[in-house]
Design an enzyme around this catalytic site. Structure first.
Site, PDB file in Angstrom:
ATOM      1  N   THR A 145       0.807  -1.232   0.000  1.00 47.57           N
ATOM      2  CA  THR A 145       0.000   0.000   0.000  1.00 47.57           C
ATOM      3  C   THR A 145       0.837   1.278   0.000  1.00 47.57           C
ATOM      4  O   THR A 145       0.274   2.377  -0.017  1.00 47.57           O
ATOM      5  CB  THR A 145      -0.924   0.040   1.235  1.00 47.57           C
ATOM      6  OG1 THR A 145      -0.142  -0.242   2.397  1.00 47.57           O
ATOM      7  CG2 THR A 145      -2.056  -0.945   1.115  1.00 47.57           C
ATOM      8  N   ALA A 146       2.152   1.162   0.055  1.00 45.69           N
ATOM      9  CA  ALA A 146       2.986   2.376   0.107  1.00 45.69           C
ATOM     10  C   ALA A 146       4.406   2.017  -0.297  1.00 45.69           C
ATOM     11  O   ALA A 146       4.769   0.833  -0.395  1.00 45.69           O
ATOM     12  CB  ALA A 146       2.985   2.956   1.534  1.00 45.69           C
ATOM     13  N   GLU A 165       6.937   6.359   3.147  1.00 44.51           N
ATOM     14  CA  GLU A 165       6.214   6.732   4.383  1.00 44.51           C
ATOM     15  C   GLU A 165       6.907   6.202   5.638  1.00 44.51           C
ATOM     16  O   GLU A 165       6.396   6.345   6.755  1.00 44.51           O
ATOM     17  CB  GLU A 165       4.772   6.207   4.310  1.00 44.51           C
ATOM     18  CG  GLU A 165       3.967   6.875   3.225  1.00 44.51           C
ATOM     19  CD  GLU A 165       2.549   6.310   3.097  1.00 44.51           C
ATOM     20  OE1 GLU A 165       2.129   5.511   3.970  1.00 44.51           O
ATOM     21  OE2 GLU A 165       1.869   6.654   2.120  1.00 44.51           O
ATOM     22  N   LEU A 217      18.871   4.803   2.549  1.00 39.16           N
ATOM     23  CA  LEU A 217      17.724   5.703   2.710  1.00 39.16           C
ATOM     24  C   LEU A 217      16.839   5.754   1.456  1.00 39.16           C
ATOM     25  O   LEU A 217      17.307   6.089   0.365  1.00 39.16           O
ATOM     26  CB  LEU A 217      18.237   7.114   3.024  1.00 39.16           C
ATOM     27  CG  LEU A 217      17.176   8.116   3.481  1.00 39.16           C
ATOM     28  CD1 LEU A 217      16.622   7.751   4.847  1.00 39.16           C
ATOM     29  CD2 LEU A 217      17.769   9.528   3.508  1.00 39.16           C
ATOM     30  N   VAL A 218      15.571   5.414   1.622  1.00 41.10           N
ATOM     31  CA  VAL A 218      14.584   5.484   0.531  1.00 41.10           C
ATOM     32  C   VAL A 218      13.471   6.417   0.983  1.00 41.10           C
ATOM     33  O   VAL A 218      12.963   6.277   2.109  1.00 41.10           O
ATOM     34  CB  VAL A 218      13.950   4.102   0.235  1.00 41.10           C
ATOM     35  CG1 VAL A 218      13.143   4.156  -1.068  1.00 41.10           C
ATOM     36  CG2 VAL A 218      14.985   2.995   0.179  1.00 41.10           C
ATOM     37  N   PRO A 236      18.230  -1.833   1.153  1.00 46.37           N
ATOM     38  CA  PRO A 236      18.468  -0.431   0.791  1.00 46.37           C
ATOM     39  C   PRO A 236      19.005   0.424   1.936  1.00 46.37           C
ATOM     40  O   PRO A 236      18.756   0.141   3.110  1.00 46.37           O
ATOM     41  CB  PRO A 236      17.067   0.082   0.413  1.00 46.37           C
ATOM     42  CG  PRO A 236      16.112  -1.055   0.554  1.00 46.37           C
ATOM     43  CD  PRO A 236      16.794  -2.105   1.372  1.00 46.37           C
ATOM     44  N   TYR A 246      15.278  -1.697  15.765  1.00 43.52           N
ATOM     45  CA  TYR A 246      15.030  -1.788  14.318  1.00 43.52           C
ATOM     46  C   TYR A 246      16.208  -2.498  13.651  1.00 43.52           C
ATOM     47  O   TYR A 246      16.023  -3.410  12.836  1.00 43.52           O
ATOM     48  CB  TYR A 246      14.814  -0.390  13.709  1.00 43.52           C
ATOM     49  CG  TYR A 246      14.633  -0.465  12.209  1.00 43.52           C
ATOM     50  CD1 TYR A 246      13.490  -1.038  11.657  1.00 43.52           C
ATOM     51  CD2 TYR A 246      15.619  -0.004  11.330  1.00 43.52           C
ATOM     52  CE1 TYR A 246      13.329  -1.148  10.279  1.00 43.52           C
ATOM     53  CE2 TYR A 246      15.477  -0.103   9.955  1.00 43.52           C
ATOM     54  CZ  TYR A 246      14.319  -0.676   9.432  1.00 43.52           C
ATOM     55  OH  TYR A 246      14.164  -0.795   8.076  1.00 43.52           O
TER      56      TYR A 246
HETATM   57  N1  LIG Z   1      12.475   3.683   3.562  1.00 40.45           N
HETATM   58  C1  LIG Z   1      13.687   3.308   3.857  1.00 40.45           C
HETATM   59  O1  LIG Z   1      14.601   4.152   4.012  1.00 40.45           O
HETATM   60  C2  LIG Z   1      14.013   1.842   4.006  1.00 40.45           C
HETATM   61  C3  LIG Z   1      15.367   1.481   3.990  1.00 40.45           C
HETATM   62  C4  LIG Z   1      15.701   0.150   4.131  1.00 40.45           C
HETATM   63  C5  LIG Z   1      14.719  -0.803   4.252  1.00 40.45           C
HETATM   64  N2  LIG Z   1      13.410  -0.433   4.277  1.00 40.45           N
HETATM   65  C6  LIG Z   1      12.413  -1.508   4.429  1.00 40.45           C
HETATM   66  O2  LIG Z   1      11.557  -1.481   3.298  1.00 40.45           O
HETATM   67  C7  LIG Z   1      10.316  -2.082   3.630  1.00 40.45           C
HETATM   68  C8  LIG Z   1       9.185  -1.187   3.124  1.00 40.45           C
HETATM   69  O3  LIG Z   1       9.232   0.045   3.785  1.00 40.45           O
HETATM   70  P1  LIG Z   1       8.908   1.419   3.078  1.00 40.45           P
HETATM   71  O4  LIG Z   1      10.106   2.274   3.231  1.00 40.45           O
HETATM   72  O5  LIG Z   1       8.328   1.204   1.731  1.00 40.45           O
HETATM   73  O6  LIG Z   1       7.827   1.974   4.132  1.00 40.45           O
HETATM   74  P2  LIG Z   1       6.295   2.434   3.954  1.00 40.45           P
HETATM   75  O7  LIG Z   1       6.165   3.411   2.854  1.00 40.45           O
HETATM   76  O8  LIG Z   1       5.876   2.837   5.327  1.00 40.45           O
HETATM   77  O9  LIG Z   1       5.562   1.078   3.555  1.00 40.45           O
HETATM   78  C9  LIG Z   1       5.462   0.002   4.454  1.00 40.45           C
HETATM   79  C10 LIG Z   1       4.445  -1.013   3.957  1.00 40.45           C
HETATM   80  O10 LIG Z   1       4.390  -2.097   4.898  1.00 40.45           O
HETATM   81  C11 LIG Z   1       3.032  -2.351   5.222  1.00 40.45           C
HETATM   82  N3  LIG Z   1       2.927  -2.909   6.568  1.00 40.45           N
HETATM   83  C12 LIG Z   1       3.450  -2.390   7.712  1.00 40.45           C
HETATM   84  N4  LIG Z   1       3.100  -3.153   8.758  1.00 40.45           N
HETATM   85  C13 LIG Z   1       2.339  -4.167   8.256  1.00 40.45           C
HETATM   86  C14 LIG Z   1       1.661  -5.275   8.838  1.00 40.45           C
HETATM   87  N5  LIG Z   1       1.706  -5.503  10.160  1.00 40.45           N
HETATM   88  N6  LIG Z   1       0.956  -6.100   8.040  1.00 40.45           N
HETATM   89  C15 LIG Z   1       0.902  -5.883   6.716  1.00 40.45           C
HETATM   90  N7  LIG Z   1       1.528  -4.864   6.099  1.00 40.45           N
HETATM   91  C16 LIG Z   1       2.220  -4.015   6.868  1.00 40.45           C
HETATM   92  C17 LIG Z   1       2.343  -0.991   5.089  1.00 40.45           C
HETATM   93  O11 LIG Z   1       0.969  -1.178   4.782  1.00 40.45           O
HETATM   94  P3  LIG Z   1      -0.258  -0.972   5.795  1.00 40.45           P
HETATM   95  O12 LIG Z   1       0.103   0.161   6.714  1.00 40.45           O
HETATM   96  O13 LIG Z   1      -1.394  -0.666   4.861  1.00 40.45           O
HETATM   97  O14 LIG Z   1      -0.409  -2.276   6.488  1.00 40.45           O
HETATM   98  C18 LIG Z   1       3.050  -0.440   3.855  1.00 40.45           C
HETATM   99  O15 LIG Z   1       2.438  -0.933   2.697  1.00 40.45           O
HETATM  100  C19 LIG Z   1      10.333  -2.278   5.143  1.00 40.45           C
HETATM  101  O16 LIG Z   1      10.615  -3.630   5.429  1.00 40.45           O
HETATM  102  C20 LIG Z   1      11.461  -1.383   5.599  1.00 40.45           C
HETATM  103  O17 LIG Z   1      12.043  -1.846   6.797  1.00 40.45           O
HETATM  104  C21 LIG Z   1      13.034   0.868   4.144  1.00 40.45           C
END
Ligand SMILES: NC(=O)c1ccc[n+]([C@@H]2O[C@H](COP(=O)([O-])OP(=O)(O)OC[C@H]3O[C@@H](n4cnc5c(N)ncnc54)[C@H](OP(=O)(O)O)[C@@H]3O)[C@@H](O)[C@H]2O)c1
Length: 250
Positions: free
Chosen positions: A6-7, A183, A179-180, A177, A147
């Site tokens: 969703t994001a 949300e 920093l991306v 990754p 985390y």
């Molecule tokens: N952004 C960064 O800098 C970064 C860097 C390294 C790794 N990551 C990793 O990338 C992945 C995606 O993160 P993002 O950056 O794309 O963040 P995001 O925009 O907040 O998206 C997170 C997604 O995970 C879903 N989610 C969270 N908790 C959930 C649950 N209990 N059950 C089902 N779905 C759940 C959310 O959907 P709902 O809220 O609708 O459930 C949303 O679709 C994560 O594993 C994060 O740790 C992010």
């Protein structure tokens, strides 16, 4: 199957895979967003099935994957992306609730979905699981304690599961990754948009589609190739501690 569609990264991966003609099963908690994405992806002509589910809820995850099997949907690709961070505190000030959210989602949620999907892949001797890890699973940073621990766990699980899968054609990879812009920080700071904005200000950070490209690459190698781990940083960020900030024109 994409979790967390969703994001951010999961949504971008869903778009990239749909463009490539991959039929999709999209999971996350926010059903309205899932349905909106499915409607948008209609134009690509792929089948999109959505299911609002919390990956922490083992029973609901298993019931859904059992149902998929009953109706004859096989999952060839699992993208374990659903994840989050909560708070940025010293460990001795940390909130138990934040810890539970991160551990239950990033580790146990990933395990719940993987445990439900992997047996079918092994039975068919075919499939690919891609975990979204993080630079936080390679290097810890101040106040990242729990985390980072969850992302070290994801890395350990990718490596360990690959040992379990030896002799099968099923592959497991992780894309990790730096920093991306997503949300992620808004969720980390529980909706504090001002604070979240400061994380990305003046940083030419990665965008979700960069990670979707990486996932696409990992998935499109010859059967004999298994990318164990792909660590991707923004050019301006060479480590969690070393980052160049400047005006960014997006
Ligand atoms: N952004 C960064 O800098 C970064 C860097 C390294 C790794 N990551 C990793 O990338 C992945 C995606 O993160 P993002 O950056 O794309 O963040 P995001 O925009 O907040 O998206 C997170 C997604 O995970 C879903 N989610 C969270 N908790 C959930 C649950 N209990 N059950 C089902 N779905 C759940 C959310 O959907 P709902 O809220 O609708 O459930 C949303 O679709 C994560 O594993 C994060 O740790 C992010």
């Amino acid at each position: 199957m994409v979790t967390g569609a969703t994001a951010g990264i999961g949504e971008a991966c869903a778009r990239t895979l749909a463009e490539a003609g991959v039929h999709l099963v999209l999971l996350a908690r926010r059903g309205d967003r899932l349905r909106a994405l499915a409607t948008e992806l209609d134009a690509t002509g792929v089948d999109v099935l959505t299911h609002a589910v919390d990956v922490r809820n083992r029973d609901r995850v298993t019931k859904f994957t059992d149902w998929l099997e009953d109706v004859g949907v096989t999952v060839d690709i699992l993208l374990n992306n659903a994840g989050l961070s909560r708070g940025l505190d010293d460990l001795h000030d940390g909130s138990h609730e934040d810890w539970d959210d991160m551990i239950d989602t990033n580790i146990k949620g990933l395990l719940n979905v993987t445990r439900a999907i992997l047996p079918g892949m092994i039975a068919r001797d075919s499939g690919h699981v891609v975990n979204i890890g993080s630079i936080a699973g390679h290097m810890v940073y101040p106040k990242g304690n729990v985390y980072c621990a969850t992302k070290y766990a994801v890395r350990a699980l990718t490596d360990a599961t690959n040992l379990d899968l030896v002799g099968t054609k099923v592959r497991m990879s992780s894309v990790d990754p730096g920093l991306v812009e997503t949300e992620f920080s808004l969720v980390r700071f529980r909706g504090d948009a001002e604070r979240a904005k400061t994380i990305y200000e003046g940083v030419d950070s990665l965008m979700p589609e960069d990670i979707a490209d990486a996932v696409y690459y990992v998935l499109n190698q010859r059967q004999r190739v298994n990318v164990l781990n792909m660590l991707i940083m923004p050019t301006v960020q060479r480590s969690p501690f070393v980052m160049a900030r400047e005006e960014v024109d997006r």
